[in-house]
Design an enzyme around this catalytic site. Structure first.
Site, mmCIF file in Angstrom:
data_model
loop_
_atom_site.group_PDB
_atom_site.id
_atom_site.type_symbol
_atom_site.label_atom_id
_atom_site.label_comp_id
_atom_site.label_asym_id
_atom_site.label_seq_id
_atom_site.Cartn_x
_atom_site.Cartn_y
_atom_site.Cartn_z
ATOM 1 N N LYS A 2 36.080 47.622 32.815
ATOM 2 C CA LYS A 2 35.306 46.455 33.242
ATOM 3 C C LYS A 2 34.082 46.856 34.067
ATOM 4 C CE LYS A 2 37.838 45.099 37.456
ATOM 5 N NZ LYS A 2 38.540 43.982 38.107
ATOM 6 N N ASP A 3 33.998 48.146 34.488
ATOM 7 C CA ASP A 3 32.823 48.643 35.193
ATOM 8 C C ASP A 3 31.794 49.248 34.256
ATOM 9 O OD1 ASP A 3 33.858 47.964 37.680
ATOM 10 O OD2 ASP A 3 34.789 49.932 38.000
ATOM 11 N N CYS A 14 26.696 41.559 36.462
ATOM 12 C CA CYS A 14 27.358 41.091 37.679
ATOM 13 C C CYS A 14 26.724 39.823 38.248
ATOM 14 C CB CYS A 14 27.360 42.202 38.727
ATOM 15 S SG CYS A 14 28.579 43.484 38.419
ATOM 16 N N ARG A 34 40.099 45.824 51.191
ATOM 17 C CA ARG A 34 40.145 44.367 51.079
ATOM 18 C C ARG A 34 41.430 43.792 51.666
ATOM 19 N NH1 ARG A 34 37.833 43.300 45.014
ATOM 20 N NH2 ARG A 34 37.919 45.548 44.718
ATOM 21 N N ARG A 45 33.754 43.178 49.425
ATOM 22 C CA ARG A 45 33.830 44.401 48.647
ATOM 23 C C ARG A 45 34.643 45.472 49.344
ATOM 24 N NH1 ARG A 45 28.511 46.842 47.175
ATOM 25 N NH2 ARG A 45 29.957 48.220 46.064
ATOM 26 N N ARG A 60 32.875 35.809 38.642
ATOM 27 C CA ARG A 60 33.838 35.212 37.703
ATOM 28 C C ARG A 60 34.961 34.505 38.459
ATOM 29 N NH1 ARG A 60 38.889 36.804 36.344
ATOM 30 N NH2 ARG A 60 38.614 38.726 37.533
ATOM 31 N N ARG A 61 35.530 35.182 39.445
ATOM 32 C CA ARG A 61 36.606 34.565 40.223
ATOM 33 C C ARG A 61 36.069 33.407 41.062
ATOM 34 N NH1 ARG A 61 38.487 40.436 41.464
ATOM 35 N NH2 ARG A 61 40.163 40.760 39.942
#
Length: 381
Positions: free
Chosen positions: A155-156, A315, A228, A222, A203-204
């Site tokens: 996904k990166d 992003c 986190r 981040r 997205r979230r």
């Protein structure tokens, strides 16, 4: 030989036939980057309970050697976060199991490369260049023959690959769902109005605000998983969402309060998938990593990335996409785009044969539909 021991939860190379070399553009890798706390909790806790910030349990030796006694057959390039290292070690272990010559002492080295995305944590990814920030330096090391293969979270990986590289392998996908983690609530629906949810993912954020507009989302939440969770423990936010795949790979699922269904939170494109790249002219490395490929995962990722490419996603864009094999053996693809503030969410789906050309076309067609429905200015709202 200089040797520094660090505590990590899942990564142990004290008896493993590989060497871990840390470097950032030729300089020695910072030891402190691996000495990160993580949180543990056996179950959901009330507000008065704190997650325990503990010391990780297994030792990893980070060795810097001025002279190697044996030239490694494969140098694996990776970021230095605990999760990235877990993925690199998973790749190493699979290579060792599949090829006897790689199981010998010193046959595989793991080379830590610090990326721009790892260095700049004070700004949202969208403001400093997007997802390629976590792959650019690793790609450069690959092209410069400083490493032989590169291990990435898919996904990166940008929708384009640098000239001279190929990505022929995806390991079997982990759980694609997102995990909800909180000290004071059992789910997003259980959070009181005005509660702050931390996430760096648009997205979230957009899906949270679409369903729960009374909540507040703190952007630029981040850092690696441990960072986190520490911020959550310190009360910076009341909840956060993390990819369940990463928590599983780190053996940290004890921190999960609940798991969001695909219907409640459609995952990021390629979430839970690991990709392995090599130079396009390196047939030996291509042969090694092709032996690890999980074709069902690779085809799903190809479908999702075709969708993302069509949307020209980055992003800065709230996009979600997920392809899987349904009960009939066909591909079920679901895609979503949203306005950043979550006021508008557009979804679509496709069903078709689980075959590469069909799945690429499904992803592209779904992307074209959502572009048409969204219209100009949709993503800037």
């Amino acid at each position: 030989m200089l040797c520094a021991l660090f505590e990590m939860k899942t990564l142990c190379c004290s008896s493993a036939p590989s060497t871990l070399i840390g470097h950032v553009h030729g300089s020695s890798f910072s030891n402190s980057a691996l000495a990160l706390p993580f949180l543990k909790t056996s179950s959901f806790s009330k507000a008065s309970t704190k997650l325990r910030v503990g010391v990780t349990k297994a030792s990893v030796a980070v060795e810097q050697q001025t002279q190697q006694t044996k030239v490694a057959l494969i140098r694996i390039g990776t970021r230095g976060s605990p999760l990235a290292l877990a993925q690199a070690y998973e790749t190493r272990d699979k290579l060792m199991a599949s090829h006897s010559e790689l199981a010998e002492e010193g046959a595989i080295q793991i080379v830590i490369i610090k990326t721009t995305g790892d260095k700049i944590l004070s700004q949202p990814l969208a403001d400093i260049g997007g997802k390629g920030l976590f792959t650019k330096e690793i790609d450069e090391a690959l092209l410069n023959s400083e490493i032989d293969i590169a291990v990435h979270s898919m996904k990166d990986v940008p929708t384009y690959l640098p000239d001279g590289t190929i990505l022929p392998c995806n390991l079997e996908r982990e759980d694609v769902r997102d995990a909800f983690i909180s000290l004071s609530a059992t789910s997003l629906a259980d959070l009181p109005s005005g509660s702050v949810v931390g996430t760096a993912s648009l997205r979230r954020k957009s899906q949270i605000l679409h369903r729960y507009p009374s909540l507040t989302v703190q952007e630029n939440f981040r850092g690696n998983v441990q960072t986190r969770l520490r911020k959550l423990n310190e009360g910076v936010v009341q909840a956060t969402l993390l990819a369940l795949a990463g928590l599983k790979r780190l053996n940290m699922t004890e921190n999960v309060t609940s798991t969001l269904s695909i219907d409640d939170m459609l995952p990021a494109v390629a979430q839970g998938a690991i990709g392995i790249a090599c130079r396009s002219n390196d047939d030996k490395m291509a042969e090694y990593i092709a032996s690890l490929n999980h074709e069902e995962t690779r085809l799903a990722v190809v479908c999702e990335r075709a969708f993302l490419t069509t949307l020209d996603g980055s992003c800065r864009t709230p996009i979600a996409g997920y392809a899987c094999r349904n009960e009939d053996g066909n591909c079920l693809f679901r895609g979503l785009v949203a306005s950043p503030d979550g006021t508008r969410v557009l979804e679509t789906s496709r069903v078709g044969p689980y075959a590469v050309e069909d799945m690429i076309e499904m992803g592209k067609d779904a992307g074209k539909e959502l572009l048409s429905r969204a219209g100009p200015g949709f993503f800037s709202s």
